[in-house]
Motif scaffolding. Structure first.
Motif, PDB file in Angstrom:
ATOM      1  N   VAL A  13       0.854  -1.183   0.000  1.00 51.79           N
ATOM      2  CA  VAL A  13       0.000   0.000   0.000  1.00 51.79           C
ATOM      3  C   VAL A  13       0.898   1.242   0.000  1.00 51.79           C
ATOM      4  N   ASP A  14       0.488   2.235  -0.764  1.00 51.46           N
ATOM      5  CA  ASP A  14       1.226   3.503  -0.811  1.00 51.46           C
ATOM      6  C   ASP A  14       1.366   4.047   0.609  1.00 51.46           C
ATOM      7  N   THR A  24      -5.442  10.012  11.003  1.00 49.29           N
ATOM      8  CA  THR A  24      -6.849   9.964  11.377  1.00 49.29           C
ATOM      9  C   THR A  24      -7.008   9.299  12.743  1.00 49.29           C
ATOM     10  N   PHE A  25      -6.287   8.201  12.963  1.00 48.87           N
ATOM     11  CA  PHE A  25      -6.308   7.533  14.262  1.00 48.87           C
ATOM     12  C   PHE A  25      -5.887   8.501  15.364  1.00 48.87           C
ATOM     13  N   LEU A  26      -4.805   9.240  15.139  1.00 48.53           N
ATOM     14  CA  LEU A  26      -4.324  10.182  16.145  1.00 48.53           C
ATOM     15  C   LEU A  26      -5.324  11.309  16.400  1.00 48.53           C
ATOM     16  N   ILE A  71     -11.486   3.215  21.832  1.00 44.99           N
ATOM     17  CA  ILE A  71     -11.609   1.837  21.329  1.00 44.99           C
ATOM     18  C   ILE A  71     -12.038   1.852  19.862  1.00 44.99           C
ATOM     19  N   GLY A  72     -13.000   2.709  19.527  1.00 45.90           N
ATOM     20  CA  GLY A  72     -13.449   2.829  18.143  1.00 45.90           C
ATOM     21  C   GLY A  72     -12.361   3.319  17.215  1.00 45.90           C
ATOM     22  N   ALA A  73     -11.489   4.202  17.717  1.00 46.37           N
ATOM     23  CA  ALA A  73     -10.379   4.712  16.904  1.00 46.37           C
ATOM     24  C   ALA A  73      -9.452   3.582  16.506  1.00 46.37           C
ATOM     25  N   TYR A  74      -9.135   2.715  17.450  1.00 49.48           N
ATOM     26  CA  TYR A  74      -8.267   1.580  17.128  1.00 49.48           C
ATOM     27  C   TYR A  74      -8.944   0.654  16.119  1.00 49.48           C
ATOM     28  N   GLN A  75     -10.224   0.355  16.357  1.00 50.14           N
ATOM     29  CA  GLN A  75     -10.941  -0.547  15.444  1.00 50.14           C
ATOM     30  C   GLN A  75     -11.018   0.055  14.040  1.00 50.14           C
ATOM     31  N   HIS A  76     -11.271   1.352  13.959  1.00 51.34           N
ATOM     32  CA  HIS A  76     -11.348   2.031  12.666  1.00 51.34           C
ATOM     33  C   HIS A  76      -9.993   1.979  11.958  1.00 51.34           C
ATOM     34  N   TRP A  77      -8.913   2.284  12.682  1.00 51.90           N
ATOM     35  CA  TRP A  77      -7.567   2.230  12.100  1.00 51.90           C
ATOM     36  C   TRP A  77      -7.268   0.837  11.567  1.00 51.90           C
ATOM     37  N   LYS A  78      -7.591  -0.182  12.362  1.00 58.24           N
ATOM     38  CA  LYS A  78      -7.324  -1.565  11.964  1.00 58.24           C
ATOM     39  C   LYS A  78      -8.163  -1.962  10.746  1.00 58.24           C
ATOM     40  N   ASP A  79      -9.430  -1.586  10.719  1.00 53.82           N
ATOM     41  CA  ASP A  79     -10.300  -1.911   9.579  1.00 53.82           C
ATOM     42  C   ASP A  79      -9.782  -1.275   8.295  1.00 53.82           C
ATOM     43  N   ILE A  80      -9.361  -0.007   8.377  1.00 50.02           N
ATOM     44  CA  ILE A  80      -8.847   0.684   7.194  1.00 50.02           C
ATOM     45  C   ILE A  80      -7.559   0.029   6.713  1.00 50.02           C
ATOM     46  N   ARG A  81      -6.658  -0.255   7.655  1.00 50.09           N
ATOM     47  CA  ARG A  81      -5.388  -0.898   7.301  1.00 50.09           C
ATOM     48  C   ARG A  81      -5.636  -2.248   6.621  1.00 50.09           C
ATOM     49  N   ASP A  82      -6.524  -3.049   7.185  1.00 49.71           N
ATOM     50  CA  ASP A  82      -6.819  -4.362   6.604  1.00 49.71           C
ATOM     51  C   ASP A  82      -7.446  -4.242   5.218  1.00 49.71           C
ATOM     52  N   ALA A  83      -8.366  -3.280   5.056  1.00 50.55           N
ATOM     53  CA  ALA A  83      -9.006  -3.085   3.755  1.00 50.55           C
ATOM     54  C   ALA A  83      -7.987  -2.642   2.708  1.00 50.55           C
ATOM     55  N   MET A  84      -7.084  -1.748   3.100  1.00 51.73           N
ATOM     56  CA  MET A  84      -6.060  -1.304   2.152  1.00 51.73           C
ATOM     57  C   MET A  84      -5.133  -2.462   1.775  1.00 51.73           C
ATOM     58  N   ASN A  85      -4.766  -3.280   2.744  1.00 54.09           N
ATOM     59  CA  ASN A  85      -3.886  -4.414   2.460  1.00 54.09           C
ATOM     60  C   ASN A  85      -4.553  -5.466   1.571  1.00 54.09           C
ATOM     61  N   LEU A  90     -13.431   0.548   1.253  1.00 54.86           N
ATOM     62  CA  LEU A  90     -13.547   0.871   2.670  1.00 54.86           C
ATOM     63  C   LEU A  90     -15.005   0.838   3.098  1.00 54.86           C
ATOM     64  N   ARG A  91     -15.226   0.363   4.315  1.00 48.50           N
ATOM     65  CA  ARG A  91     -16.579   0.371   4.864  1.00 48.50           C
ATOM     66  C   ARG A  91     -16.866   1.740   5.472  1.00 48.50           C
ATOM     67  N   ASP A  92     -18.146   2.015   5.656  1.00 49.00           N
ATOM     68  CA  ASP A  92     -18.517   3.248   6.349  1.00 49.00           C
ATOM     69  C   ASP A  92     -18.068   3.150   7.803  1.00 49.00           C
ATOM     70  N   THR A  93     -17.794   4.293   8.404  1.00 51.57           N
ATOM     71  CA  THR A  93     -17.375   4.307   9.797  1.00 51.57           C
ATOM     72  C   THR A  93     -18.573   4.494  10.719  1.00 51.57           C
ATOM     73  N   ARG A  94     -18.514   3.848  11.864  1.00 52.97           N
ATOM     74  CA  ARG A  94     -19.541   4.028  12.892  1.00 52.97           C
ATOM     75  C   ARG A  94     -19.133   5.137  13.853  1.00 52.97           C
ATOM     76  N   MET A  95     -17.885   5.569  13.752  1.00 52.36           N
ATOM     77  CA  MET A  95     -17.350   6.530  14.713  1.00 52.36           C
ATOM     78  C   MET A  95     -18.025   7.903  14.639  1.00 52.36           C
ATOM     79  N   VAL A  96     -18.328   8.367  13.458  1.00 48.51           N
ATOM     80  CA  VAL A  96     -18.911   9.707  13.316  1.00 48.51           C
ATOM     81  C   VAL A  96     -20.278   9.790  13.996  1.00 48.51           C
TER      82      VAL A  96
END
Length: 117
Positions: A13-14, A24-26, A71-85, A90-96
């Motif tokens: 991934v770039d 975004t996580f930070l 907790i949601g920030a970590y899950q969101h970061w992990k989901d994005i990383r996995d999707a990019m890999n 990307l899925r919609d975020t529940r965080m907003v």
């Protein structure tokens, strides 16, 4: 070729996307830290209200929202990383909506506390 721009899973991934995901996580973590600090400040510095438990409810709602956001920030970061890999959309975020509803709840507690002081 159909113009599909998804990377092949073996292609790295770039780094700019990886760094953007980390930024975004930070940002979510900074929000959680702000909520945590606000909850501690309300509990420590705000004078007790005439209605018992209002200060505690306001402080705990800030702290609980900080926990959920972190907790949601970590899950969101992990989901994005996995999707990019994997090279999938990307899925919609529940965080907003969680943060928006949480801030609305905290705001209602604060408004109630101020109006009925």
């Amino acid at each position: 070729m159909s113009g599909d721009a998804r990377p092949v899973p073996d292609t790295p991934v770039d780094y700019r996307f990886t760094l953007a995901n980390e930024r975004t996580f930070l940002a979510w973590i900074r929000t959680a830290l702000g909520l945590l600090a606000g909850g501690v400040a309300v509990h420590t510095l705000v004078q007790p209200f005439h209605h018992s438990g209002v200060r505690r409810a306001l402080a705990l709602s800030c702290i609980a929202l900080a926990i959920v956001v972190s907790i949601g920030a970590y899950q969101h970061w992990k989901d994005i990383r996995d999707a990019m890999n994997r090279g999938v959309p990307l899925r919609d975020t529940r965080m907003v909506p969680i943060l928006a509803i949480g801030i609305a709840v905290v705001s209602v507690f604060a408004a109630w506390a101020v109006l009925f002081r």
